[in-house]
Scaffold this motif. Structure first.
Motif, short mmCIF file in Angstrom:
data_model
loop_
_atom_site.label_atom_id
_atom_site.label_comp_id
_atom_site.label_asym_id
_atom_site.label_seq_id
_atom_site.Cartn_x
_atom_site.Cartn_y
_atom_site.Cartn_z
N ASP B 158 0.82 -1.22 0.00
CA ASP B 158 0.00 0.00 0.00
C ASP B 158 0.85 1.26 0.00
N LEU B 159 0.38 2.26 -0.73
CA LEU B 159 0.99 3.58 -0.63
C LEU B 159 0.44 4.26 0.61
N PRO B 160 1.14 5.07 1.30
CA PRO B 160 2.55 5.41 1.09
C PRO B 160 3.50 4.46 1.80
N TRP B 161 2.94 3.36 2.39
CA TRP B 161 3.77 2.49 3.22
C TRP B 161 4.92 1.86 2.46
N VAL B 162 4.72 1.60 1.16
CA VAL B 162 5.81 1.00 0.39
C VAL B 162 7.07 1.87 0.44
N TRP B 163 6.86 3.18 0.36
CA TRP B 163 8.03 4.07 0.42
C TRP B 163 8.64 4.06 1.82
N VAL B 164 7.77 4.05 2.83
CA VAL B 164 8.27 3.99 4.20
C VAL B 164 9.12 2.73 4.37
N SER B 165 8.61 1.61 3.88
CA SER B 165 9.33 0.34 4.01
C SER B 165 10.67 0.39 3.29
N LEU B 166 10.65 0.91 2.05
CA LEU B 166 11.90 0.95 1.28
C LEU B 166 12.94 1.83 1.96
N VAL B 167 12.50 2.96 2.48
CA VAL B 167 13.44 3.87 3.14
C VAL B 167 13.94 3.26 4.46
N LEU B 168 13.03 2.65 5.21
CA LEU B 168 13.42 2.01 6.47
C LEU B 168 14.50 0.94 6.24
N THR B 169 14.25 0.05 5.29
CA THR B 169 15.23 -1.01 5.05
C THR B 169 16.55 -0.43 4.58
#
Lengths: 274, 297
Positions: B158-169
């Motif tokens: 889900d957006l925007p969580w995908v970006w959060v996940s990518l940045v977190l990792t």
């Protein structure tokens, strides 16, 4: 008081950084049912070695894990040996041999190449190996790393700083260039060579994009490429099994990392210093 | 002086030759060959490759064409990732280094190892670990949220969580590198600057702004440049974690280039995209480098 607070913050952060790794280790001892149950127990309820035993026997998800690990270790070792030998020879010539032709052209070309993005060479290199029929060979897995200029750069700096007197004394004693390189400069640069070796080995061992594309047959995969392939496939939720593979894949680099951490940090620092 | 005979020059050359050959075979020739490929209709499986001149490039620049879409959406997604990740990689990298330097000397090395450890693992291992951490049903993060009575988050779909996940990792995986470089830079700031400032009554924040930041400026710029380049080359995270989704929202440029070549079998147009991507990366790093070091000289 302030110190205690800082240490507390540091400890919490350490937990955040280490948790995914601990979770990986913990899950690798769970069966798939427990791993998928979504509970947050760090210590498995029914710890099992099944994942590891099956992996080492070669019947974990029908992939040859031991072969993949052997491939990775071999490719990493061979690639590192080539990089160490070729870059030290080149760095020696560039730093110490005054009559090397085209030195003024070569040196900036090598150093400048470190700025070139990998994607520029990726596809043509694949086509090159494809034309030669070298896809799925160790040559394809090893040779591309040999053109990296970091080693040349690192050793050039070290060799340049080496005192001239020792070299000249050896020359008067009748040593030729090869002897000066192999008997004087190489033994004097053991620590920096170890640094470069650790850095290079970890880089090659951890790479997965090139091995993923330059191998298609299951038994030619490296462990990292194999894991990448499985992460895209239908195995993505067999977490217990997958995690035993990632633990096995990570063990060699972690050992090297912890043992050679000082060197590794030094190499990063030197890469950062202009 | 050593005599420079032909034979002597020859032996000198022999020392560089092995590396030079590798350099040519796996760097120089591929670059030139890549340019050649980009001027041809180069299908992966076909034998004949027709010369098409700048056609591949023209298509990338023609609004509405398939390649234009691939290139611009890939570029836009990549730039979003750069914009989200680089400021955090720089600021948090520095914060981590500052924290480390404040710790008692005995435990400093230990904590440095902890923060730096994820940097030692492969991109594919990193991705598999985080696939599990982010799993909607069985993942650690949603388990944690459930304990706090918060609804599960679809981290990877889900957006925007995908970006959060990518940045977190990305932060977890790579920030140790920046931390190490910052730590070294901080250690090189002369101690008496701080002492003098303290005597003059400067508080911690004042000392940080007036002494620390100016002293580590070159290193800061180095970190900005390397982080930007690394983020521009982002691949492992979206390729293995979000697979470019949802829709095409996290399909980065590198994914589109490799898919065009290996799934679409169009190496010619993929090479043209790759070259444009490389040119963009080189321009960005040159501009940043100029900005960083140009004014001093």
């Amino acid at each position: 008081m302030k110190k205690t607070l800082l240490i507390l913050v540091a400890v919490i952060l350490a937990a955040v950084f280490l948790l995914p790794l601990i979770w990986m280790l913990s899950t690798s001892f769970k069966n798939d049912f427990e791993a998928l149950a979504g509970q947050m127990n760090l210590i498995p309820k029914k710890p099992t070695f099944e994942n590891y035993l099956n992996g080492l026997k070669g019947n974990l998800m029908n992939v040859p894990i031991t072969r993949w690990i052997s491939n990775s270790l071999f490719v990493g070792a061979a690639g590192t040996a080539i990089v160490l030998l070729f870059s030290s020879m080149a760095a020696f010539a560039l730093a110490r041999l005054q009559d090397l032709p085209l030195k003024k052209l070569m040196f900036p070309m090598f150093i400048g190449s470190m700025m070139i993005p990998g994607i520029l060479t990726f596809l043509p290199m694949y086509m090159e190996f494809n034309t030669l029929g070298w896809i799925n060979t160790y040559a394809a897995l090893i040779l591309p790393y040999s053109s990296g200029a970091f080693g040349v750069f690192l050793l050039f700096q070290f060799f340049s700083a080496f005192p001239k007197e020792i070299e000249e004394a050896a020359r008067i004693d009748g040593a030729n260039k090869w002897q000066i390189y192999s008997r004087i400069l190489l033994p004097a640069s053991v620590s920096i060579m170890v640094t470069l070796a650790i850095f290079t080995f970890m880089g090659i061992y951890n790479d997965f994009v090139w091995p993923l594309y330059s191998t298609t047959s299951p038994e030619m995969r490296t462990i990292t490429a194999g894991i990448a392939m499985m992460a895209q496939g239908s195995y993505t939720q067999a977490y217990g099994k997958l995690m035993s593979m990632t633990v096995i894949a990570t063990l060699p680099v972690f050992i090297i990392f912890i043992v050679g951490q000082r060197s590794f940090v030094k190499a990063i620092t030197q890469a950062g210093v202009k | 002086m050593v005599k420079s005979t032909l034979q002597s020059r020859l032996t000198s050359t022999l020392f560089v030759l092995p590396y030079l050959l590798c350099f040519c075979a796996f760097l120089l020739i591929p670059i030139l060959y890549g340019v050649y490929i980009s001027f041809h209709n180069f299908e992966l499986l076909s034998e004949k490759h027709a010369f098409v001149g700048f056609d591949n490039y023209m298509k990338i620049f023609t609004p509405g064409s398939y390649l234009f879409e691939q290139f611009t959406t890939g570029l836009w997604n990549t730039m979003q990732f750069v914009l989200y990740s680089v400021p955090l990689l720089v600021v948090l990298g520095l914060a981590l280094a500052l924290l480390l330097n404040q710790l008692p000397k005995r435990i400093r090395g230990l904590f440095r190892t902890f923060y730096f450890m994820p940097y030692a693992i492969s991109g594919s291992v990193m991705a598999v670990i985080w696939l599990m951490m982010f799993d909607t049903n069985a993942g650690f993060l949603n388990g944690l949220l459930a304990k706090m009575h918060i609804d599960p988050v679809a981290w990877l779909t889900d957006l925007p969580w995908v970006w959060v996940s990518l940045v977190l990792t990305t932060l977890w995986w790579t920030i140790g590198f920046n931390m190490i470089i910052f730590t070294n830079a901080l250690n090189e700031v002369p101690e008496d600057y701080y002492e003098a400032a303290s005597i003059d009554g400067a508080n911690a924040w004042r000392r940080f702004v007036s002494i620390t930041l100016p002293s580590i400026r070159p290193v800061m710029l180095f970190i900005i440049i390397t982080s930007t380049i690394a983020s521009f080359n982002v691949y492992a995270q979206p390729f293995l974690l979000t697979r470019g989704g949802p829709g095409n929202s996290t399909r980065v440029l590198l994914m589109n280039v490799l898919d065009e070549a290996f799934k679409g079998k169009q190496v010619g147009s993929a090479s043209a995209m790759a070259i444009l991507m490389a040119v963009i990366i080189i321009i960005i790093s040159v501009v940043q480098y100029r900005f960083a070091y140009g004014r001093k000289e």
